[in-house]
Design an enzyme around this catalytic site. Structure first.
Site, PDB file in Angstrom:
ATOM      1  N   LYS A 167      -7.679   0.247  -2.744  1.00 14.63           N
ATOM      2  CA  LYS A 167      -7.252  -0.244  -1.433  1.00 14.63           C
ATOM      3  C   LYS A 167      -7.263   0.880  -0.405  1.00 14.63           C
ATOM      4  O   LYS A 167      -7.713   0.700   0.736  1.00 14.63           O
ATOM      5  CB  LYS A 167      -5.848  -0.844  -1.562  1.00 14.63           C
TER       6      LYS A 167
ATOM      7  N   THR B 206       0.859  -1.179   0.000  1.00 10.11           N
ATOM      8  CA  THR B 206       0.000   0.000   0.000  1.00 10.11           C
ATOM      9  C   THR B 206       0.894   1.227   0.000  1.00 10.11           C
ATOM     10  O   THR B 206       1.444   1.618   1.032  1.00 10.11           O
ATOM     11  CB  THR B 206      -0.923   0.010   1.230  1.00 10.11           C
TER      12      THR B 206
ATOM     13  N   LYS C  16       0.811   5.562   8.293  1.00 14.05           N
ATOM     14  CA  LYS C  16       1.345   5.751   6.946  1.00 14.05           C
ATOM     15  C   LYS C  16       0.228   5.673   5.915  1.00 14.05           C
ATOM     16  O   LYS C  16       0.135   6.502   5.002  1.00 14.05           O
ATOM     17  CB  LYS C  16       2.423   4.699   6.674  1.00 14.05           C
TER      18      LYS C  16
END
Length: 303
Positions: free
Chosen positions: A177, A102, A244
């Site tokens: 995502k 990701t 993050k």
């Protein structure tokens, strides 16, 4: 087909909480796997399952025509693919890279374009399903890239997943995502607040779990967080990684000029947890901050 030829060997770079389970499922499915992680203990664990271990990403790519990456950050993704000893240094024309990390969508597109200059194909395949799904091979892969490249990638993706969704061109998989992750995190904070509110009001957390999971307030996030709160289980995806991801989600909103009010509030709660020293714990540990603020601990009633 000989599974031990380079054409049918899968390289796997990044054997952390997610990658270790994913790579293990490839081995269990009979795929020839060459793995690599900077943590040698993880390399040894995968080797014990029957995989070979590479010296670095370039060496992995020299031995496998398909390379899967699962590392934490955009910078790490660039390094393991484009660095001096990155996969591109060992890959050949016609090889395929599957990025399951990701990371920033713009970086994915840039890396894709740079690999294409060397006639190396790439798709992004962000996965949902958390650590449990990685271990059980039930992840959902959200794929961005050419349809033909996705068909080539199924040999690697299918043992790790129960569902593969082609979202669109390269970069769209990780965008999807991030949007999914954003909803999950926002719902997670709501679930934590609900459990603390109920405990403060004198309602048994087990009863709350049972009622809400059978009612309109239920969500995947609530089911996951409520049980872990009750069990005081704070191991899982590190809060540092979640923070993050929240940064990437906020960046995606800014890139498309979409205000994300709930994402912004959620991000601050997660940052509060990191400031409190919870960076290496699962986000469920955020409940401890609410417990401190309210003087209430969310624990089941005795008897």
């Amino acid at each position: 087909m000989n599974a031990n030829t380079r054409a049918n060997t899968i390289g796997f770079v990044g054997l952390g909480a997610m990658g270790s389970g994913m790579a293990a499922n490839l081995v269990a499915a009979g795929r020839a796997v060459v793995g690599y992680d900077i943590n040698d203990a993880r390399n040894r664990e995968l080797a014990d399952l029957g995989a070979s271990i590479g010296l670095d990403p370039a060496n992995v790519a020299s031995r496998a025509a398909t390379v899967v990456t699962m590392v934490d950050t955009t910078a790490q993704t660039r390094e393991v693919l484009l660095g001096e000893r990155g996969a591109a240094a060992g890959a050949r024309s016609g090889d395929l890279v599957i990025c399951t990390s990701t990371v920033e969508p713009t970086a994915i597109i840039d890396i894709h374009d740079r690999l294409r200059e060397s006639e190396i194909s790439m798709i992004d395949a962000g996965v949902t399903g958390m650590i449990k799904g990685a271990r059980e091979g039930t992840l959902r892969a959200l794929v961005g890239g050419d349809a033909a490249d996705l068909e080539r990638a199924r040999f690697a993706l299918e043992p790790m997943t129960s569902d593969i969704v082609h979202v669109g061109p390269v970069g769209r998989g990780v965008m999807m995502k991030l949007i999914n992750n954003m909803l999950y995190k926002v719902n997670s904070i709501a679930a934590i607040e609900a459990m603390v509110l109920g405990a403060k009001a004198g309602i048994d957390p087990v009863l709350m779990r049972d009622v809400i999971t059978a009612s309109t307030g239920n969500s995947v996030a609530f089911g996951y967080r409520a049980q872990r709160i009750i069990d005081r289980d704070f191991d899982g995806v590190r809060l540092d990684i979640s923070c993050k991801d929240l940064e990437l989600e906020g960046g995606l909103g800014r890139a498309f000029r979409v205000p994300l009010f709930m994402q912004a509030v959620c991000s601050q709660v997660y940052e509060m947890g990191r400031a409190a020293g919870l960076g290496d714990r699962d986000a469920t540990a955020l409940v401890t901050i609410y417990e401190q603020l309210t003087g209430t601990k969310v624990t089941p009633r005795q008897g």
